[in-house]
Write a protein that holds these residues in place. Sequence first.
Motif, PDB file in Angstrom:
ATOM      1  N   THR A  75      40.047  44.370  42.265  1.00 39.97           N
ATOM      2  CA  THR A  75      39.104  43.265  42.125  1.00 39.97           C
ATOM      3  C   THR A  75      39.792  42.114  41.415  1.00 39.97           C
ATOM      4  N   VAL A  76      39.738  40.939  42.047  1.00 37.90           N
ATOM      5  CA  VAL A  76      40.312  39.729  41.471  1.00 37.90           C
ATOM      6  C   VAL A  76      39.167  38.878  40.934  1.00 37.90           C
ATOM      7  N   TYR A  77      39.245  38.532  39.661  1.00 36.12           N
ATOM      8  CA  TYR A  77      38.220  37.707  39.026  1.00 36.12           C
ATOM      9  C   TYR A  77      38.728  36.266  38.952  1.00 36.12           C
ATOM     10  N   PRO A  78      37.931  35.332  39.453  1.00 36.20           N
ATOM     11  CA  PRO A  78      38.369  33.928  39.479  1.00 36.20           C
ATOM     12  C   PRO A  78      38.274  33.280  38.098  1.00 36.20           C
ATOM     13  N   GLU A  79      39.180  33.662  37.238  1.00 33.67           N
ATOM     14  CA  GLU A  79      39.233  33.115  35.890  1.00 33.67           C
ATOM     15  C   GLU A  79      40.598  32.476  35.698  1.00 33.67           C
ATOM     16  N   MET A  80      40.765  31.773  34.624  1.00 35.40           N
ATOM     17  CA  MET A  80      42.068  31.215  34.292  1.00 35.40           C
ATOM     18  C   MET A  80      42.532  31.833  32.991  1.00 35.40           C
ATOM     19  N   PRO A  81      43.591  32.595  32.954  1.00 32.21           N
ATOM     20  CA  PRO A  81      44.345  33.017  34.137  1.00 32.21           C
ATOM     21  C   PRO A  81      43.565  34.070  34.938  1.00 32.21           C
ATOM     22  N   VAL A  82      43.982  34.236  36.175  1.00 34.06           N
ATOM     23  CA  VAL A  82      43.325  35.190  37.064  1.00 34.06           C
ATOM     24  C   VAL A  82      43.404  36.589  36.466  1.00 34.06           C
ATOM     25  N   ARG A  83      42.290  37.314  36.534  1.00 31.86           N
ATOM     26  CA  ARG A  83      42.251  38.690  36.025  1.00 31.86           C
ATOM     27  C   ARG A  83      42.084  39.621  37.210  1.00 31.86           C
ATOM     28  N   VAL A  84      42.910  40.663  37.263  1.00 30.61           N
ATOM     29  CA  VAL A  84      42.856  41.661  38.333  1.00 30.61           C
ATOM     30  C   VAL A  84      42.644  43.019  37.698  1.00 30.61           C
ATOM     31  N   GLU A  85      41.670  43.766  38.222  1.00 29.03           N
ATOM     32  CA  GLU A  85      41.415  45.122  37.728  1.00 29.03           C
ATOM     33  C   GLU A  85      41.446  46.111  38.885  1.00 29.03           C
ATOM     34  N   TYR A  86      41.818  47.326  38.546  1.00 29.18           N
ATOM     35  CA  TYR A  86      41.863  48.427  39.503  1.00 29.18           C
ATOM     36  C   TYR A  86      40.911  49.500  39.024  1.00 29.18           C
TER      37      TYR A  86
END
Length: 127
Positions: A75-86
């Motif tokens: 899951t990619v979260y549209p934040e700055m910086p981009v946050r990706v979780e598995y």
Amino acid sequence: MIEPIPAWDPYARGCPSRDLLDQIGSKWAVLVLGELGRHGASRFTRLRQRLAGVSEKMLTQTLRTLERDGLVRRTVYPEMPVRVEYELTSLGQTLRDPLKALTEWSVQHIEEVLTAREEYDDRAGKR
């Protein structure tokens, strides 16, 4: 009575379940699935810290394979910086108990295995 032949037989050449067994049975896949099962969603950096010894390349490759097989969700979260979780998918969750049992077995029996290896190497003249 003769048992019906299963549609997918990992003992048969060319069966795609062989490839799946190879992938989910790899050291890093077992550890990634186990880690996500124990702690839930995790970022790449956190996974890498918890899985001592895994290279960035190997962790990336393992996560992509598990995602392709439908076992892990990225899951990619549209934040700055981009946050990706598995995290584990519902299909990935079904592997928690079998992999936990395998991991526990390896911890419970490692001393016996190490002894057996040592004895084998002695007999084979490898020491």
